[in-house]
Design a protein around this motif. Structure first.
Motif, PDB file in Angstrom:
ATOM      1  N   VAL A 360       5.587  -0.843  -7.498  1.00 38.24           N
ATOM      2  CA  VAL A 360       6.613  -0.347  -7.195  1.00 38.24           C
ATOM      3  C   VAL A 360       6.442   1.047  -6.628  1.00 38.24           C
ATOM      4  O   VAL A 360       5.950   1.691  -7.027  1.00 38.24           O
ATOM      5  CB  VAL A 360       7.823  -0.286  -7.837  1.00 38.24           C
ATOM      6  N   LYS A 361       6.480   1.177  -5.181  1.00 36.25           N
ATOM      7  CA  LYS A 361       6.315   2.540  -4.563  1.00 36.25           C
ATOM      8  C   LYS A 361       7.568   3.012  -4.069  1.00 36.25           C
ATOM      9  O   LYS A 361       8.609   2.485  -3.690  1.00 36.25           O
ATOM     10  CB  LYS A 361       5.240   2.408  -3.464  1.00 36.25           C
ATOM     11  N   ALA A 362       7.641   4.291  -3.640  1.00 33.09           N
ATOM     12  CA  ALA A 362       8.626   4.888  -2.691  1.00 33.09           C
ATOM     13  C   ALA A 362       8.145   6.048  -1.963  1.00 33.09           C
ATOM     14  O   ALA A 362       7.174   6.495  -2.355  1.00 33.09           O
ATOM     15  CB  ALA A 362       9.670   5.695  -3.813  1.00 33.09           C
ATOM     16  N   THR A 363       8.964   6.087  -0.774  1.00 28.92           N
ATOM     17  CA  THR A 363       8.570   7.212   0.288  1.00 28.92           C
ATOM     18  C   THR A 363       9.901   7.643   0.781  1.00 28.92           C
ATOM     19  O   THR A 363      10.906   6.726   0.672  1.00 28.92           O
ATOM     20  CB  THR A 363       7.211   6.426   1.100  1.00 28.92           C
ATOM     21  N   THR A 364       9.780   8.623   1.330  1.00 32.29           N
ATOM     22  CA  THR A 364      10.880   9.069   2.331  1.00 32.29           C
ATOM     23  C   THR A 364      10.410   8.770   3.747  1.00 32.29           C
ATOM     24  O   THR A 364       9.358   8.659   4.026  1.00 32.29           O
ATOM     25  CB  THR A 364      11.131  10.711   2.202  1.00 32.29           C
ATOM     26  N   THR A 365      11.161   9.137   4.775  1.00 30.66           N
ATOM     27  CA  THR A 365      10.846   9.372   6.243  1.00 30.66           C
ATOM     28  C   THR A 365      10.839  10.713   6.806  1.00 30.66           C
ATOM     29  O   THR A 365      11.036  10.779   7.971  1.00 30.66           O
ATOM     30  CB  THR A 365      11.898   8.194   7.133  1.00 30.66           C
ATOM     31  N   GLU A 366      10.465  11.538   5.878  1.00 29.37           N
ATOM     32  CA  GLU A 366      10.299  12.866   6.219  1.00 29.37           C
ATOM     33  C   GLU A 366      11.763  13.353   6.956  1.00 29.37           C
ATOM     34  O   GLU A 366      11.715  13.959   8.054  1.00 29.37           O
ATOM     35  CB  GLU A 366       9.102  13.041   7.184  1.00 29.37           C
ATOM     36  N   ARG A 367      12.726  12.944   6.543  1.00 29.12           N
ATOM     37  CA  ARG A 367      14.270  13.271   7.227  1.00 29.12           C
ATOM     38  C   ARG A 367      14.514  12.696   8.685  1.00 29.12           C
ATOM     39  O   ARG A 367      15.318  13.072   9.156  1.00 29.12           O
ATOM     40  CB  ARG A 367      14.257  14.904   7.045  1.00 29.12           C
ATOM     41  N   LEU A 368      13.512  11.996   8.928  1.00 24.96           N
ATOM     42  CA  LEU A 368      13.820  11.256  10.073  1.00 24.96           C
ATOM     43  C   LEU A 368      14.571  10.221  10.350  1.00 24.96           C
ATOM     44  O   LEU A 368      14.240   9.307   9.397  1.00 24.96           O
ATOM     45  CB  LEU A 368      12.414  10.789  10.926  1.00 24.96           C
ATOM     46  N   GLY A 369      15.451   9.831  11.116  1.00 26.95           N
ATOM     47  CA  GLY A 369      15.986   8.604  11.557  1.00 26.95           C
ATOM     48  C   GLY A 369      17.301   8.408  10.536  1.00 26.95           C
ATOM     49  O   GLY A 369      17.528   9.396   9.878  1.00 26.95           O
ATOM     50  N   PHE A 370      17.727   7.201  10.249  1.00 33.45           N
ATOM     51  CA  PHE A 370      18.694   6.873   9.619  1.00 33.45           C
ATOM     52  C   PHE A 370      18.797   6.998   8.003  1.00 33.45           C
ATOM     53  O   PHE A 370      19.462   7.411   7.175  1.00 33.45           O
ATOM     54  CB  PHE A 370      19.512   5.383   9.830  1.00 33.45           C
ATOM     55  N   LEU A 371      17.181   6.733   7.529  1.00 39.04           N
ATOM     56  CA  LEU A 371      16.835   6.955   6.266  1.00 39.04           C
ATOM     57  C   LEU A 371      16.824   8.305   5.868  1.00 39.04           C
ATOM     58  O   LEU A 371      17.263   8.966   4.984  1.00 39.04           O
ATOM     59  CB  LEU A 371      15.589   6.191   5.733  1.00 39.04           C
ATOM     60  N   GLY A 372      16.185   8.907   6.864  1.00 41.87           N
ATOM     61  CA  GLY A 372      16.049  10.490   6.762  1.00 41.87           C
ATOM     62  C   GLY A 372      17.406  11.184   6.681  1.00 41.87           C
ATOM     63  O   GLY A 372      17.546  12.471   5.932  1.00 41.87           O
ATOM     64  N   ARG A 373      18.236  10.862   7.443  1.00 41.77           N
ATOM     65  CA  ARG A 373      19.860  11.364   7.086  1.00 41.77           C
ATOM     66  C   ARG A 373      20.688  10.913   6.295  1.00 41.77           C
ATOM     67  O   ARG A 373      21.910  10.943   5.945  1.00 41.77           O
ATOM     68  CB  ARG A 373      20.677  10.971   8.453  1.00 41.77           C
ATOM     69  N   ALA A 374      19.887  10.221   5.034  1.00 46.14           N
ATOM     70  CA  ALA A 374      20.576   9.546   4.073  1.00 46.14           C
ATOM     71  C   ALA A 374      21.715   8.579   4.179  1.00 46.14           C
ATOM     72  O   ALA A 374      22.817   8.735   3.658  1.00 46.14           O
ATOM     73  CB  ALA A 374      21.038  10.724   2.963  1.00 46.14           C
ATOM     74  N   GLU A 375      21.561   7.644   5.268  1.00 43.58           N
ATOM     75  CA  GLU A 375      22.762   6.868   5.507  1.00 43.58           C
ATOM     76  C   GLU A 375      22.573   5.482   4.812  1.00 43.58           C
ATOM     77  O   GLU A 375      23.105   4.490   4.862  1.00 43.58           O
ATOM     78  CB  GLU A 375      22.699   6.627   7.122  1.00 43.58           C
ATOM     79  N   GLY A 376      21.223   5.359   3.971  1.00 41.19           N
ATOM     80  CA  GLY A 376      21.138   4.044   3.392  1.00 41.19           C
ATOM     81  C   GLY A 376      19.627   4.035   2.837  1.00 41.19           C
ATOM     82  O   GLY A 376      19.021   5.005   2.910  1.00 41.19           O
ATOM     83  N   ILE A 377      19.375   2.828   2.382  1.00 45.01           N
ATOM     84  CA  ILE A 377      17.960   2.638   1.826  1.00 45.01           C
ATOM     85  C   ILE A 377      17.355   1.449   2.354  1.00 45.01           C
ATOM     86  O   ILE A 377      18.129   0.304   2.600  1.00 45.01           O
ATOM     87  CB  ILE A 377      18.121   2.266   0.145  1.00 45.01           C
ATOM     88  N   ALA A 378      16.126   1.473   2.714  1.00 44.39           N
ATOM     89  CA  ALA A 378      15.539   0.391   3.166  1.00 44.39           C
ATOM     90  C   ALA A 378      14.199  -0.116   2.069  1.00 44.39           C
ATOM     91  O   ALA A 378      13.925   0.630   1.225  1.00 44.39           O
ATOM     92  CB  ALA A 378      14.831   0.569   4.510  1.00 44.39           C
TER      93      ALA A 378
END
Ligand code: MG
Length: 387
Positions: A360-378
């Motif tokens: 199990v790994k986790a990453t951010t999208t460097e605050r880019l896009g909908f994930l970066g705006r913390a609108e959800g989880i992928a």
């Protein structure tokens, strides 16, 4: 594997494949070394295994004198390979094979073509052992009770603890073998018999069931099954869920406190949805929505472990087991790292898979896009299934 630890001459081995028999105990008309296993002629399996080993520098294949052209036709073009004619007995064929070797060879593996299940590991073990003996050969214990039938038909139990079944290839220091063969007859059961008679030192290595000799017609399908390549299937899955009001998210069945919840018909476990889709994908069985339609009220609020176990069961029913899985969770928040081991543990338990096969790994999208705006989880998942 160590590289360049010794000059190449000390690592150089020769090999002889004895393929000159006519296979009288086998039906079908065609000599067994030319029959097909998995679409490949029996003798070619051993040629491939020996030429596939980096330390085998020359290979002589001893064929039936009357049918050398067939053997030549199915042999690969390789500078290390030579095809020669055999003699009327196995021992005479071996003598022909040894004569055809270059003078550089100091050690040789002698192998029967009728044993197509030769692996690199078996060769490695023999090459190591022969450094310390005149000969080395793979051997297996006898697991069945062993009885001797007396002249009058009565039985006598034999102590099987002192008996082994010896296979090929057999490895030899060529000097020891040549000396031993000089004093031996022309109809030995195997080449080791000559070393035994001369009192030479023999080391037995671990035999393998896959190395069994093709003797009778019924051996063909059995060996074919043993040598059939294992089927592998790879699958990938991807899922996204949006945040909504709430106080926790569920990832890999683990409840993680958060300022928002995840929106979804079930428990919205985005990680296990991706993993379920990866397994279904490997099986070409569509996706999670096909199996658990969101329109069906029975899945409202359902725990996603149910979907995951359904996919694992579908794999099992088709003869597949999960080899490993790799899951990546993409989000800005909540922080996954503190929970990572808990997510691995719960996934390992749900899949019935050792934890060292669950990533199990986790990453951010460097605050880019909908994930970066913390609108959800992928989440995305890759699984490998083995048949
Ligand atoms: Mg989903």
């Amino acid at each position: 594997m160590p590289v360049n630890v010794a000059p190449s001459s000390t690592n150089a081995f020769a090999a002889v494949i004895v393929a000159a028999g006519n296979g009288s105990r086998m039906g079908g008309g065609q000599a067994k070394q030319f029959r097909l296993i998995g679409g490949v002629p029996v003798v070619r399996w051993s040629i491939n295994a020996l030429l596939g080993h980096k330390d085998i520098k020359e290979l002589v294949v001893v064929g039936p004198a009357g049918n050398l052209s067939e053997l030549q036709a199915l042999s690969p073009i390789d500078d290390r390979l030579k095809v020669v004619a055999g003699g009327p007995t196995r021992t005479m064929s071996v003598r022909n094979g040894l004569q055809a070797l270059s003078k550089n060879a100091a050690k040789v593996l002698i192998h029967d073509a009728a044993r197509p299940g030769l692996s690199i590991e078996v060769i490695d073990e023999l090459l190591l052992a022969i450094a310390h003996a005149d000969a080395a050969a793979p051997a297996l214990p006898l697991d069945d009770a062993v009885k001797e039938i007396g002249a009058a038909g009565g039985l006598r139990t034999v102590d099987r603890g002192r008996l082994v079944r010896v296979q090929t290839p057999q490895a030899f220091k060529i000097k020891s073998l040549t000396a031993a063969l000089a004093g031996a007859g022309d109809d030995l059961v195997d080449d080791l018999a000559a070393i035994e008679a001369s009192g030479g030192k023999v080391i037995l290595t671990r035999g393998r069931n896959e190395l069994m000799k093709l003797t009778r017609e019924e051996d063909m399908p059995m060996v074919a099954r043993m040598l059939a390549p294992q089927e592998m299937r790879v699958g990938s899955g991807f899922d996204v869920h949006a945040f909504e009001t709430g106080d926790h998210v569920t990832l890999c069945g683990v409840v993680i406190p958060h300022s928002h919840g995840l929106k979804g018909h079930s428990d919205a476990d985005v990680a296990w949805h991706a993993l379920t889709d990866a397994i279904l994908g490997a099986l070409a069985l569509g996706d999670i929505g096909d199996h658990f339609p969101p329109s069906d009220p029975q899945w409202k609020g359902a725990a996603s472990v149910h979907f995951l176990k359904h996919a694992v069961e579908a794999a099992r029913n088709r003869g597949f087991a999960i080899a490993n899985c790799d899951l990546t969770i993409l989000c800005e928040l909540p922080k996954i790292k503190p929970h990572r081991e808990a997510l691995r543990t719960s996934t390992s338990a749900a899949l019935g898979l050792d934890i060292d096969r669950v990533s199990v790994k986790a990453t951010t999208t460097e605050r880019l896009g909908f994930l970066g705006r913390a609108e959800g989880i992928a989440a995305e998942a890759v699984v490998l299934l083995k048949g």
